[in-house]
Each structure stands twice: as C-alpha cells, then as structure tokens.
Motif scaffolding. Structure first.
Motif, PDB file in Angstrom:
ATOM      1  N   ILE A  36       0.859  -1.195   0.000  1.00  0.00           N
ATOM      2  CA  ILE A  36       0.000   0.000   0.000  1.00  0.00           C
ATOM      3  C   ILE A  36       0.890   1.237   0.000  1.00  0.00           C
ATOM      4  O   ILE A  36       2.077   1.152   0.359  1.00  0.00           O
ATOM      5  CB  ILE A  36      -0.989  -0.030   1.201  1.00  0.00           C
ATOM      6  N   GLY A  37       0.320   2.378  -0.383  1.00  0.00           N
ATOM      7  CA  GLY A  37       1.100   3.623  -0.436  1.00  0.00           C
ATOM      8  C   GLY A  37       2.247   3.455  -1.409  1.00  0.00           C
ATOM      9  O   GLY A  37       2.077   2.973  -2.527  1.00  0.00           O
ATOM     10  N   GLY A  38       3.438   3.786  -0.947  1.00  0.00           N
ATOM     11  CA  GLY A  38       4.603   3.698  -1.819  1.00  0.00           C
ATOM     12  C   GLY A  38       4.924   2.279  -2.242  1.00  0.00           C
ATOM     13  O   GLY A  38       5.624   2.068  -3.228  1.00  0.00           O
ATOM     14  N   SER A  39       4.402   1.310  -1.523  1.00  0.00           N
ATOM     15  CA  SER A  39       4.667  -0.086  -1.878  1.00  0.00           C
ATOM     16  C   SER A  39       3.613  -0.630  -2.836  1.00  0.00           C
ATOM     17  O   SER A  39       3.561  -1.826  -3.098  1.00  0.00           O
ATOM     18  CB  SER A  39       4.731  -0.934  -0.604  1.00  0.00           C
TER      19      SER A  39
ATOM     20  N   SER B  16       6.498  -4.299   1.555  1.00  0.00           N
ATOM     21  CA  SER B  16       6.293  -3.354   2.648  1.00  0.00           C
ATOM     22  C   SER B  16       7.642  -2.965   3.220  1.00  0.00           C
ATOM     23  O   SER B  16       8.396  -3.832   3.671  1.00  0.00           O
ATOM     24  CB  SER B  16       5.429  -3.989   3.755  1.00  0.00           C
ATOM     25  N   LYS B  17       7.911  -1.681   3.197  1.00  0.00           N
ATOM     26  CA  LYS B  17       9.191  -1.222   3.726  1.00  0.00           C
ATOM     27  C   LYS B  17       9.356  -1.679   5.179  1.00  0.00           C
ATOM     28  O   LYS B  17      10.373  -2.238   5.556  1.00  0.00           O
ATOM     29  CB  LYS B  17       9.258   0.307   3.617  1.00  0.00           C
ATOM     30  N   THR B  18       8.331  -1.431   5.974  1.00  0.00           N
ATOM     31  CA  THR B  18       8.427  -1.742   7.403  1.00  0.00           C
ATOM     32  C   THR B  18       8.019  -3.175   7.727  1.00  0.00           C
ATOM     33  O   THR B  18       8.377  -3.709   8.765  1.00  0.00           O
ATOM     34  CB  THR B  18       7.484  -0.817   8.193  1.00  0.00           C
TER      35      THR B  18
ATOM     36  N   THR C  72       2.798  -2.910   8.200  1.00  0.00           N
ATOM     37  CA  THR C  72       1.608  -2.171   7.781  1.00  0.00           C
ATOM     38  C   THR C  72       0.373  -3.077   7.805  1.00  0.00           C
ATOM     39  O   THR C  72       0.356  -4.138   7.176  1.00  0.00           O
ATOM     40  CB  THR C  72       1.847  -1.588   6.376  1.00  0.00           C
TER      41      THR C  72
ATOM     42  N   GLN D 274       0.607  10.847  -3.905  1.00  0.00           N
ATOM     43  CA  GLN D 274       1.409  10.446  -2.748  1.00  0.00           C
ATOM     44  C   GLN D 274       2.778  11.121  -2.792  1.00  0.00           C
ATOM     45  O   GLN D 274       3.255  11.663  -1.790  1.00  0.00           O
ATOM     46  CB  GLN D 274       1.602   8.923  -2.672  1.00  0.00           C
TER      47      GLN D 274
ATOM     48  N   GLU E 203       2.304  13.763   0.184  1.00  0.00           N
ATOM     49  CA  GLU E 203       2.874  13.203   1.415  1.00  0.00           C
ATOM     50  C   GLU E 203       4.234  13.859   1.685  1.00  0.00           C
ATOM     51  O   GLU E 203       4.647  14.021   2.827  1.00  0.00           O
ATOM     52  CB  GLU E 203       3.007  11.679   1.308  1.00  0.00           C
TER      53      GLU E 203
ATOM     54  N   GLN F 145       6.580  11.685   7.158  1.00  0.00           N
ATOM     55  CA  GLN F 145       5.125  11.680   6.965  1.00  0.00           C
ATOM     56  C   GLN F 145       4.434  11.404   8.285  1.00  0.00           C
ATOM     57  O   GLN F 145       3.622  10.503   8.403  1.00  0.00           O
ATOM     58  CB  GLN F 145       4.680  10.674   5.877  1.00  0.00           C
TER      59      GLN F 145
ATOM     60  N   VAL G  67       0.442  10.843   9.016  1.00  0.00           N
ATOM     61  CA  VAL G  67      -0.411   9.679   8.762  1.00  0.00           C
ATOM     62  C   VAL G  67      -0.478   8.744   9.965  1.00  0.00           C
ATOM     63  O   VAL G  67      -1.257   7.794   9.981  1.00  0.00           O
ATOM     64  CB  VAL G  67       0.046   8.894   7.508  1.00  0.00           C
TER      65      VAL G  67
ATOM     66  N   LYS H 110      -3.756   6.017  12.026  1.00  0.00           N
ATOM     67  CA  LYS H 110      -3.484   4.574  12.093  1.00  0.00           C
ATOM     68  C   LYS H 110      -3.658   4.074  13.524  1.00  0.00           C
ATOM     69  O   LYS H 110      -4.270   3.049  13.780  1.00  0.00           O
ATOM     70  CB  LYS H 110      -2.014   4.295  11.711  1.00  0.00           C
TER      71      LYS H 110
HETATM   72  O1  LIG Z   1       5.891   0.046   2.764  1.00  0.00           O
HETATM   73  P1  LIG Z   1       5.175   0.156   4.058  1.00  0.00           P
HETATM   74  O2  LIG Z   1       6.087   0.161   5.242  1.00  0.00           O
HETATM   75  O3  LIG Z   1       4.146  -0.946   4.163  1.00  0.00           O
HETATM   76  O4  LIG Z   1       4.408   1.510   4.075  1.00  0.00           O
HETATM   77  C1  LIG Z   1       3.374   1.799   3.197  1.00  0.00           C
HETATM   78  C2  LIG Z   1       2.937   3.245   3.283  1.00  0.00           C
HETATM   79  O5  LIG Z   1       2.343   3.474   4.538  1.00  0.00           O
HETATM   80  C3  LIG Z   1       2.617   4.589   5.345  1.00  0.00           C
HETATM   81  O6  LIG Z   1       1.483   4.899   6.072  1.00  0.00           O
HETATM   82  C4  LIG Z   1       3.179   5.814   4.695  1.00  0.00           C
HETATM   83  O7  LIG Z   1       2.324   6.916   4.794  1.00  0.00           O
HETATM   84  C5  LIG Z   1       3.576   5.624   3.262  1.00  0.00           C
HETATM   85  O8  LIG Z   1       4.613   6.529   2.998  1.00  0.00           O
HETATM   86  C6  LIG Z   1       4.032   4.226   2.984  1.00  0.00           C
HETATM   87  O9  LIG Z   1       4.410   4.136   1.626  1.00  0.00           O
END
Ligand SMILES: O=P(O)(O)OC[C@H]1O[C@H](O)[C@H](O)[C@@H](O)[C@@H]1O
Length: 543
Positions: free
Chosen positions: A153-156, A206-208, A211, A349, A353, A497, A500, A504
């Motif tokens: 989602i988002g950037g991913s 997902s970067k993190t 999510t 975005q 963002e 960012q 956001v 959440k």
């Molecule tokens: O790639 P992720 O860690 O799953 O994050 C996905 C997205 O969620 C977040 O809420 C940020 O606002 C975005 O900048 C990001 O791209």
C-alpha cells in the motif's frame, strides 16, 4: 536558507513582480513578445517542456531562479547526493537517486557502499525475474507462474501499479501483474476470484513489514493458497520486498526470497528499487534497467543544468509562483495517455505526502502555503468531465499536460486526434475567446457572456517521443525533483510523513469497539461515539 524565506528580498521582489503581472493577460504577453514561445522551452533528455503559456516572463524566471539560489537549492542537491541526513526528523539520508546510480559510482554513506548494495539487489531481482519469466521458477505443483500479485500500500503499491499500467505493452513474457492494497476485503477478494493458486505468485511489499493493510491482505492470500495447495506451497508462491528481514521471517517467508532496500529510500520514492519487482517480472530486467537509465538522465539534468534551463527547477518554482503568489490551491496533471491513468494518483502520494507540512525542518511554523494539491485524469476523458471548471470557473488551476508523439499502437489516426485535443485545450485555456469574437459569430447578445472563454489559464506542456520505460523514468524523476525544489524553498522536511500516524493508531484503538460483542466503552469524541453505535446497530451488535 536558515530562517524564514518569506522575509527575504527575493521573496519580496517576486511579490512586487506578481502585482505587475497579475493584471496582464497571456494574450498581451504573447502579443508583446511572440519570441517567448521559442524561449520559454527546455529540453531534458527526451522530454520537451513548453512553459510559454504561463503567467510569467523571462523576468519571472530570473526572480524565481534567484529565490531558488537564496533557498540554497544548489547546496541542498549536493547534500542529498552526498548522503547527508537531510531527512532531519527521522535522521536519515535521502538517497532514492542512488537506486539508479551506475555500479561504478563511489558513494559510501554511514559506512555503507551504496551503489554496490543497490546493484547486488538489482542483480538478485533480475535473476529472480528471469527465472519467473523463463518459466524456470515453478509453483508448488510444477506449473509456471502466470500472475504476480503485489500486495502493498502507499509507496509499496502506487509506484509499481502506476508503472505497470504505463508499461503494460512491454509485458512480453506472459506474466501479468495485479495490485492489492486496500484493507477493504473487496480488493483482495475481487482479485483472487479468478486466479489459479497453482500459477499465482505473491510479492508482499512493505518497507516496514508492519503495515496493517498489507499484512492482513498477505494473510488472506496465504490462507487462500494454503487452503488449495497446503502449507508447503508458501515457499514457492510468496516472496517479500522489505527493509525488515526479521518481520519477513516472522510472517513465514524465507528471507532467501526477500529483496531488500534501506531506510534511506522513502516509500514514495521506492519503485525504481526492489519495490518494482512485480514490474520487473512483467517487463523484464532489461526494460527495467532502461527505465533506471531514464531516471538517471533526469537526475543528471537536475544536477547540472543552470536553474533557468533546468526542467525540475522551472516547474518546481512555477509551483511556488502559483501557490504562494497567486494563491492557487491545486495543480492538475493531465496525461494525454490512457496508459498513464494512475500517474496522477501516484503523484498525489509523491507530492502531497512529501510537501504537505506546516512546520519547517527546524520545527518552526511555515509562513507561506506549502504542498500543492495534485489531481487529474487522462485526457480526453477529463475534457468531458471537469474541464468546464478549468475553462470558465472562478479558480486558477495551473495544469501540466503530458503527451507523446508516437503511440504504442494506433488505429484510424486516433493518436493524432488525441494530440490535437491536448494542443487545442492548452491554447483555449491560455487565449480563450472574447465577447467580441463570440458576438461576431452571430451569437445572441444574452448568450454571449455564457460563451466567453476568459483564457489566461496557465499550463505546462510536456512532450515526449513515446511512452517507453526510459521516458517513464524521466517523467517520474522530473516530479521527484519538482517536489525537492518546492520542499527546499519551503524549508520543510519532504521525506517524513508523521501526519499519517495518528489515524493509524486511532483505527487500531477503535477496531475492538467495532468488533466486540460487548457494548463499547470508550470513544475519542461524541460524534465518533454516535457513528460507532450506529455501525454496531447496523451490524446487529449491542450498541
Ligand atoms: O511500505 P510500508 O512500510 O508498508 O508503508 C506503506 C505506506 O504506509 C505509510 O502509512 C506511509 O504513509 C507511506 O509513505 C508508505 O508508503
């Protein structure tokens, strides 16, 4: 610069200049200086920008360039490229430009050999993409992969989804891509409905890797797969893209099938790295690298061209011009390309963002408007929907028109019709049609005011030879750098960012109140309380 740029002489000079220009019509500016059509153009790589139809003159560009200098843009570009921690609120380098640097570049940041790591990942992605495309990578039952589903989602999501749509004509290996992002079950359910688990590969991006939306969708996908093919099938049908190996392993994906990136790549700046894996599988590593070369072309131009001949600087500074000196609220992006139908969403975005901030990097409040609101749809569809407001409404909506000389495929001269529409629109927006001209056509006097086209509505036109992987890379890098230019002038951190996060957190706090069978007890506010109770009634729970 340190401090408040709106207090600078350069800012004041632009304010004064705006007062001189505010009453002028583009018709006059062109009549006085027809040569502006030739002068107010810039070429960068394959992109040609015409910015003559702006409420600006050579003097405006000079003053805007001076403001960019004053903001320290030159040093800041070098600071970004050198890996300084310009993302101050997260204390991180900002190095998406390194995702497309050549292997030979030397850049060690915080002890990391950046190009070496970038290319190691690109090489692993390429090898994997080739195996999937060459039907060597097989699903658990021995069948090759036909569909890749990116879950993110988002950037991913937005980057690879936009780019896959843009380049789908280049998807030549019989592997299609789909994108699932929303926590709305309709997204994953609708996407899985007609897929065959035996030939489907999930890329969990997902970067993190924390999510909620992505992990929930990934769990649903895993149950669907395991239900059909058993637990052992996961290894052949799930790969991950992330910076967080521990969480990937915890989810049950073998980290041997994980493609990494780093905290110095913001999510919205990440699809030219591993987040682009689904795109690379569809179009192939070679095309993907052509796209990276396109990014690089624009990076080089941005770094080296003088500000008054620099496409991202000119477009970024024009964004400042309209936002801060003409009070424009939004910028429309109007690609005359069906393939770019997700480009405005992607830019939303990227730009909003990044630059939707009310404090400067040092925490002090900004004193000017920041963050353009980006929106748009492909032409000609938009023409039959919202262009009425662009032509005759009361608001000033600067717009970027994007067109291509050559289509991937044509029928009955349709592509030239498409381009004729683009050109007609920008001309009509700039020059309009006067009451005299309309009356001279024999229009009844009482109807004349309704038909007057005021004109003086500014547009940029970007023309490129063809929508290819390379030109797409150039376009995306152009907008990345526009964001950077604007963020630099506003003095904000374009790479965090925080805004956001609260929503959440509140959603996760509220979820139990919606799902429990017990009456809810705590609410953030009375309006939300009523909505929670109403929702529970509708769901047949005790409110
Ligand atoms: O790639 P992720 O860690 O799953 O994050 C996905 C997205 O969620 C977040 O809420 C940020 O606002 C975005 O900048 C990001 O791209």
């Amino acid at each position: 610069m340190d401090g408040d740029i709106t207090q600078s002489q350069e800012w004041a000079a632009l304010g004064k200049h705006q007062e001189e220009l505010a009453g002028r019509h583009l018709r006059e500016l062109f009549a006085e200086d027809p040569g502006r059509a030739e002068r107010m153009t810039v070429t960068a790589g394959d992109l040609y920008l015409d910015y003559a139809k702006h409420r600006a003159t050579g003097r405006t560009v000079e003053l805007l360039a001076a403001l960019a200098e004053r903001a320290g843009l030159r040093d800041r570009i070098e600071a970004m490229l050198g890996g300084e921690h310009i993302n101050v609120s997260e204390d991180r380098a900002v190095l998406h430009v390194a995702l497309r640097m050549p292997r030979e570049v030397e850049l060690v940041v915080d002890g990391q050999d950046v190009p070496a790591d970038v290319h190691a990942v690109l090489d692993r992605m390429s090898a994997f993409a080739d195996r999937v495309r060459g039907k060597e990578w097989k699903g658990a039952t021995g069948k090759p992969i036909e569909t890749v589903v990116n879950i993110g989602i988002g950037g991913s999501d937005l980057g690879p989804a936009m780019a896959y749509e843009a380049l789908r004509d280049y998807a030549d290996a019989g592997v299609a891509a789909r994108f699932v992002s929303n926590i709305d079950p309709a997204d994953i359910v609708g996407n899985l409905r007609d897929l065959d688990p035996e030939t489907t590969l999930f890329v969990v991006s997902s970067k993190t890797f924390t999510t909620l939306e992505t992990l929930t969708n990934a769990r649903v996908a895993r149950s669907w797969l395991v239900g059909a093919l058993g637990d052992d099938a996961v290894a052949k049908h799930f790969v991950a893209v992330s910076t967080n190996a521990a969480k990937v392993a915890e989810f049950g994906i073998d980290t041997a099938n994980m493609f990494g990136f780093w905290d110095w790549v913001g999510g919205r700046y990440s699809y030219d790295g591993a987040i682009g894996l689904s795109l690379m599988i569809a179009i192939g590593p070679e095309r993907f690298r052509e796209m990276l070369a396109g990014f690089r072309t624009m990076d080089e131009h941005f770094r080296t061209a003088p500000f008054d001949r620099n496409m991202p600087v000119i477009m970024g500074m024009l964004g400042i011009w309209y936002t801060d000196f003409f009070d424009a609220e939004t910028r429309a992006v109007l690609p005359y390309s069906q393939r770019l139908h997700r480009f405005p969403a992607y830019l939303q975005q990227l730009t909003m963002e990044s630059n939707g901030k009310s404090v400067r990097a040092d925490g002090t409040p900004v004193t000017a408007q920041t963050g353009e609101i980006f929106w748009g749809e492909p032409g000609t569809n938009g023409q039959h929907a919202f262009y009425q407001l662009l032509h005759q409404g009361t608001r000033l909506v600067p717009a970027d028109f994007i067109g291509f000389a050559e289509p991937y495929e044509d029928r009955e001269g349709m592509h030239d019709q498409l381009t004729a529409n683009l050109l007609a629109q920008t001309s009509a927006l700039a020059f309009g049609k006067t009451a005299e001209e309309i009356a001279a056509e024999g229009t009844a006097a009482e109807i004349v005011p309704h038909k007057v086209m005021p004109g003086n509505r500014p547009t940029s036109t970007i023309l490129a030879p063809k929508l290819t992987p390379s030109t797409l890379g150039q376009l995306v890098a152009l907008y990345e750098h526009i964001v950077f230019v604007e963020g630099t002038v506003w003095g904000i951190d374009s790479f965090d960012q925080w805004g956001v996060e609260l929503g959440k957190k509140m959603a996760s706090d509220l979820a139990p109140a919606l799902t429990s069978e017990e009456p809810p007890t705590s609410f953030p506010d009375p309006s939300t309380e009523r909505l929670v109770r109403r929702y529970r009634e509708l769901r047949g729970r005790r409110a």
